[in-house]
Every structure is written in C-alpha cells, then in structure tokens.
Design a protein around this motif. Structure first.
Motif, PDB file in Angstrom:
ATOM      1  N   PRO A 276      46.179  42.795  37.873  1.00 12.70           N
ATOM      2  CA  PRO A 276      45.277  43.158  38.971  1.00 12.70           C
ATOM      3  C   PRO A 276      43.895  43.485  38.418  1.00 12.70           C
ATOM      4  CG  PRO A 276      46.697  45.011  38.419  1.00 12.70           C
ATOM      5  CD  PRO A 276      47.153  43.858  37.567  1.00 12.70           C
TER       6      PRO A 276
ATOM      7  N   GLY B  55      40.561  41.324  42.645  1.00 12.79           N
ATOM      8  CA  GLY B  55      41.761  40.549  42.954  1.00 12.79           C
ATOM      9  C   GLY B  55      42.586  40.272  41.710  1.00 12.79           C
ATOM     10  N   ALA B  56      43.789  39.768  41.922  1.00 11.87           N
ATOM     11  CA  ALA B  56      44.690  39.477  40.805  1.00 11.87           C
ATOM     12  C   ALA B  56      44.202  38.253  40.040  1.00 11.87           C
ATOM     13  CB  ALA B  56      46.099  39.236  41.323  1.00 11.87           C
TER      14      ALA B  56
ATOM     15  N   LEU C 193      41.807  33.270  40.026  1.00 14.91           N
ATOM     16  CA  LEU C 193      41.581  34.549  40.693  1.00 14.91           C
ATOM     17  C   LEU C 193      42.235  34.426  42.058  1.00 14.91           C
ATOM     18  CD1 LEU C 193      40.203  37.350  40.585  1.00 14.91           C
ATOM     19  CD2 LEU C 193      38.216  36.282  41.669  1.00 14.91           C
ATOM     20  N   GLY C 194      43.390  35.048  42.230  1.00 13.20           N
ATOM     21  CA  GLY C 194      44.201  34.769  43.402  1.00 13.20           C
ATOM     22  C   GLY C 194      44.647  33.319  43.354  1.00 13.20           C
TER      23      GLY C 194
ATOM     24  N   HIS D 280      32.255  37.131  44.417  1.00 17.95           N
ATOM     25  CA  HIS D 280      32.344  38.347  45.232  1.00 17.95           C
ATOM     26  C   HIS D 280      30.921  38.801  45.552  1.00 17.95           C
ATOM     27  CE1 HIS D 280      31.306  41.249  41.959  1.00 17.95           C
ATOM     28  NE2 HIS D 280      31.818  40.306  41.200  1.00 17.95           N
TER      29      HIS D 280
END
Length: 243
Positions: A12, A16-17, A37-38, A164
């Motif tokens: 995580p 995000g994961a 990323l996700g 992001h």
C-alpha cells in the motif's frame, strides 16, 4: 524457462496499492518487469526508449563536466541508469514518492538489481518531488536552495494526464518558473510524455524558460509486429547569467 507470472512485491502507498510483477512473454522469449499502481500500468521493462532518451537528450544539451543531476521519478531505473552512464556526471539524486519503489532497487528485485543503490554517485531519496519543488529549501535539506545542472522528470503520463492531484499546480508557467530556483544558469529541465509532441506543452515551457523544444522518440512495439510508437521528451533551458 522462467515461470509465466510472478508478483514480486505488493504494498500500500498514500496514492494506492503498488505492485512489481514479472511476466514471461513466450512470443518474445523474454521476461518483462512491470510496475502497476492499482490496475494502472506505470512502467514496463519492454518499453524504455523514451526513459533513456530523457537522460540522453537532457545531458546532451549540457556542455560542462562535473554535472549534478536531479531525476524526479525512479520506476525501474532506466532514466537514472542512463544518466550514470555519462562520465561527466559526478552526482545524481533520484526523488521518488513511494518507499516500495526505492526498496525494490535496494533489494535487487528490479532487472538492474542493486546497480543504482550501489553507485556511490547516486542517492535514492523518498520524497514528494512536487512538494519539494514548491518549497523554500528545495530538494536537499542539508543544502537549502541547491541548484542542479539538469532536472529530469518522469512521473506523470503527460503534463495533462496526472497520476494524482498533487502535481496539478506544477505544470503551469508559474510552477515551472518556480522550479528555476533550483537550476543553475543555462540548466535544463526535461519532461517525459507517453504521447506525441503537443505544441501546447512546448508553449507552456516557452512561457517559463528562455528556450523550449520537443524531441519525439520513436521506437517499435514488439508486441504489435513492430508498429511504431511515438513518445516525447520536452526540454526547457534556463537563461544564462546576465553579464
């Protein structure tokens, strides 16, 4: 033959994961490393031409030796590796937001193993590149206001397609002008984009720097019978010292 698929790490993060995985592509008889990323693909070891070009084009615009370079975004490390291939580079700082990405290089999980972490010229630093760019001290807390010969940025897909919201204010004339505080005179800023050249982005750089230009990077996609892909490196040069 390698196993067909292996997830090397999953962790995580504040945005995000993130995961590192390896796939064996039978048609190419090769292993491919990918960062996600996700569900969003961030980087693949199969497509590195433009990451390398970011370093090559940025450094070719500089004439000096003993270069001090900053790279925003680590990923699988191909931009940083290309920077360190130049004997003129004496110091490289790589800033990445995500601790797992830095750890992958320290533990040797990526294709180049621990090459970057082991190079005495290279520092891998966890931090928010965009927050540091807008701060008073800049990218080196031990040397506030430190200036670099080149700042090369490979974080977002393009200046208009962001990972992001934290980077939104950076891709403006004021944001890019602000970055010049941490560039030496005649220093270079490079931006990576996974799309074709866009005059609007070149114009944006032109509003902040003394010079700006776009360099298309064309390479073949081995997964699509060699179909050409065009990505872009955008470059801006800070004005020299006025005499």
């Amino acid at each position: 033959m390698s196993a067909m698929f292996e997830e090397l790490d999953f962790a995580p993060t504040p945005i995000g994961a993130i995961s590192l995985r390896r796939r064996h592509i039978l048609a190419l008889k090769t292993d491919v490393f990918e960062i996600l990323l996700g569900d969003e693909h961030l980087m693949s070891s199969l497509f590195t031409a433009s990451e390398v070009a970011l370093a090559e084009l940025g450094l070719s615009a500089l004439a000096d030796d003993n270069l001090d370079i900053l790279v925003g975004g680590l990923g699988l490390g191909y931009t940083a590796q290309a920077v360190l291939a130049h004997d003129a580079v004496s110091r490289l700082t790589v800033i990445d937001l995500l601790e797992p990405v830095i750890r992958w290089h320290q533990e040797g999980l990526v294709p180049m193993k621990t090459e970057l972490a082991d190079d005495h010229r290279c520092r891998l630093v966890q931090g928010d590149f965009f927050a540091l760019a807008s701060s008073e001290t800049g990218f080196d807390a031990q040397q506030p206001g430190r200036q670099y010969d080149a700042i090369l940025i490979d974080i977002d897909h393009t200046p208009e397609r962001l990972l992001h919201g934290g980077s939104a204010g950076f891709y403006t004339v004021d944001g890019l002008k602000n970055l010049q505080r941490f560039l030496k005179p005649s220093g270079i800023v490079g931006l990576w984009s996974d799309e074709r050249p866009d005059e609007a982005i070149t114009g944006l750089l032109g509003g902040a720097f003394a010079q700006s230009w776009a360099e298309p990077v064309v390479f073949a996609n081995p997964l699509q019978d060699g179909r050409e892909i065009t990505q872009t490196v955008y470059l801006g040069r800070k004005a020299p010292v006025e005499i």
